[in-house]
Write a protein that holds these residues in place. Structure first.
Motif, PDB file in Angstrom:
ATOM      1  N   LYS A  16      82.245  35.209  43.242  1.00 30.82           N
ATOM      2  CA  LYS A  16      81.896  33.794  43.417  1.00 30.82           C
ATOM      3  C   LYS A  16      80.932  33.338  42.319  1.00 30.82           C
ATOM      4  CE  LYS A  16      81.909  29.989  46.044  1.00 30.82           C
ATOM      5  NZ  LYS A  16      80.733  29.257  45.737  1.00 30.82           N
ATOM      6  N   GLN A  17      80.030  34.214  41.914  1.00 27.59           N
ATOM      7  CA  GLN A  17      79.092  33.840  40.832  1.00 27.59           C
ATOM      8  C   GLN A  17      79.855  33.467  39.567  1.00 27.59           C
ATOM      9  OE1 GLN A  17      75.948  36.723  39.960  1.00 27.59           O
ATOM     10  NE2 GLN A  17      76.048  37.353  42.088  1.00 27.59           N
ATOM     11  N   GLY A 109      88.674  40.720  34.269  1.00 25.28           N
ATOM     12  CA  GLY A 109      87.910  41.548  35.193  1.00 25.28           C
ATOM     13  C   GLY A 109      86.565  41.899  34.580  1.00 25.28           C
ATOM     14  N   CYS A 110      85.550  42.014  35.424  1.00 27.64           N
ATOM     15  CA  CYS A 110      84.250  42.478  34.921  1.00 27.64           C
ATOM     16  C   CYS A 110      83.505  43.206  36.034  1.00 27.64           C
ATOM     17  CB  CYS A 110      83.417  41.326  34.353  1.00 27.64           C
ATOM     18  SG  CYS A 110      82.774  40.209  35.609  1.00 27.64           S
ATOM     19  N   ASP A 131      76.771  39.658  34.549  1.00 22.50           N
ATOM     20  CA  ASP A 131      75.625  39.091  33.839  1.00 22.50           C
ATOM     21  C   ASP A 131      76.055  37.804  33.118  1.00 22.50           C
ATOM     22  OD1 ASP A 131      76.993  39.899  31.567  1.00 22.50           O
ATOM     23  OD2 ASP A 131      75.753  41.682  31.259  1.00 22.50           O
ATOM     24  N   ARG A 132      75.099  37.236  32.387  1.00 27.89           N
ATOM     25  CA  ARG A 132      75.382  35.947  31.753  1.00 27.89           C
ATOM     26  C   ARG A 132      76.529  36.040  30.744  1.00 27.89           C
ATOM     27  NH1 ARG A 132      70.411  32.829  29.317  1.00 27.89           N
ATOM     28  NH2 ARG A 132      70.756  34.418  27.757  1.00 27.89           N
ATOM     29  N   ASP A 133      76.551  37.146  29.978  1.00 28.21           N
ATOM     30  CA  ASP A 133      77.626  37.306  28.987  1.00 28.21           C
ATOM     31  C   ASP A 133      78.988  37.369  29.674  1.00 28.21           C
ATOM     32  OD1 ASP A 133      75.815  37.320  26.981  1.00 28.21           O
ATOM     33  OD2 ASP A 133      75.866  39.501  26.633  1.00 28.21           O
ATOM     34  N   ALA A 138      84.087  34.798  31.019  1.00 31.34           N
ATOM     35  CA  ALA A 138      85.048  34.290  32.005  1.00 31.34           C
ATOM     36  C   ALA A 138      85.364  32.814  31.731  1.00 31.34           C
ATOM     37  CB  ALA A 138      84.493  34.460  33.419  1.00 31.34           C
ATOM     38  N   VAL A 139      84.347  32.050  31.367  1.00 33.89           N
ATOM     39  CA  VAL A 139      84.576  30.634  31.035  1.00 33.89           C
ATOM     40  C   VAL A 139      85.505  30.539  29.817  1.00 33.89           C
ATOM     41  CG1 VAL A 139      83.501  28.491  30.227  1.00 33.89           C
ATOM     42  CG2 VAL A 139      82.416  29.820  32.051  1.00 33.89           C
TER      43      VAL A 139
END
Ligand SMILES: Cc1cc2nc3c(=O)[nH]c(=O)nc-3n(C[C@H](O)[C@H](O)[C@H](O)COP(=O)(O)O)c2cc1C
Length: 149
Positions: A16-17, A109-110, A131-133, A138-139
């Motif tokens: 969800k994040q 996937g991450c 994490d942010r990266d 994903a964006v």
């Protein structure tokens, strides 16, 4: 261009994040597969199926949602978070989408924080993930999908 993403994210809301970062930048309809059992996806051009990995698969609520609601011949993508990287996590969801004649246009996937079972004893694995990266990746992944249309 209308996108709907159906998801299951419960363990640490890792998936969800990632989805929230995409949704903050792009207009997408997010549907929790545990709350929405039936939804008309006919008008959507692109359909995301997203989940934490549970016992090497997408969660069954997402598999069942896709079996029930995915119209034939749609463009779909997969997005998932896992504790340990493996290539095979999308097999079960691919089996469903292929029955529906879907075109799989991408998969992302991450890592996601995992405290399941014995991992809890050691404070979990993949702490701090996504994490942010990874969210930014994903964006970018999503943006390549909407550009290729
Ligand atoms: C019951 C359970 C089973 C899991 N099975 C796997 C697995 O087979 N492979 C894996 O890499 N991670 C596994 N995990 C870890 C989750 O895939 C990971 O923490 C994921 O980011 C959870 O996503 P969520 O927080 O969006 O639900 C499992 C976690 C739980 C709670």
């Amino acid at each position: 261009m209308k996108t709907a993403i159906i998801y299951y994210s419960r363990h640490h809301e890792n998936t969800k994040q990632v989805l929230d970062v995409i949704a903050a930048k792009h207009g997408v309809t997010l549907l929790d597969a545990t709350k929405t059992k039936y939804f008309d996806l006919t008008e959507y051009d692109l359909i995301g199926l997203a989940s934490g990995i549970y016992y090497s698969k997408f969660h069954k609520s997402v598999l069942e949602f896709a079996e029930e609601n995915l119209p034939m011949d749609k463009r779909v993508f997969f997005l998932y978070t896992y504790g340990v990287k493996k290539e095979s996590y999308t097999r079960a969801i691919e089996a469903v989408t292929s029955q529906k004649g879907a075109e799989v246009v991408g998969a992302f996937g991450c890592l996601g924080f995992n405290t399941f079972g014995p991992f809890k004893l050691i404070g979990g694995i993949a702490k701090g993930h996504p994490d942010r990266d990874e969210c930014n990746d994903a964006v970018r992944f999503y943006e390549t999908l909407i550009k290729t249309r």
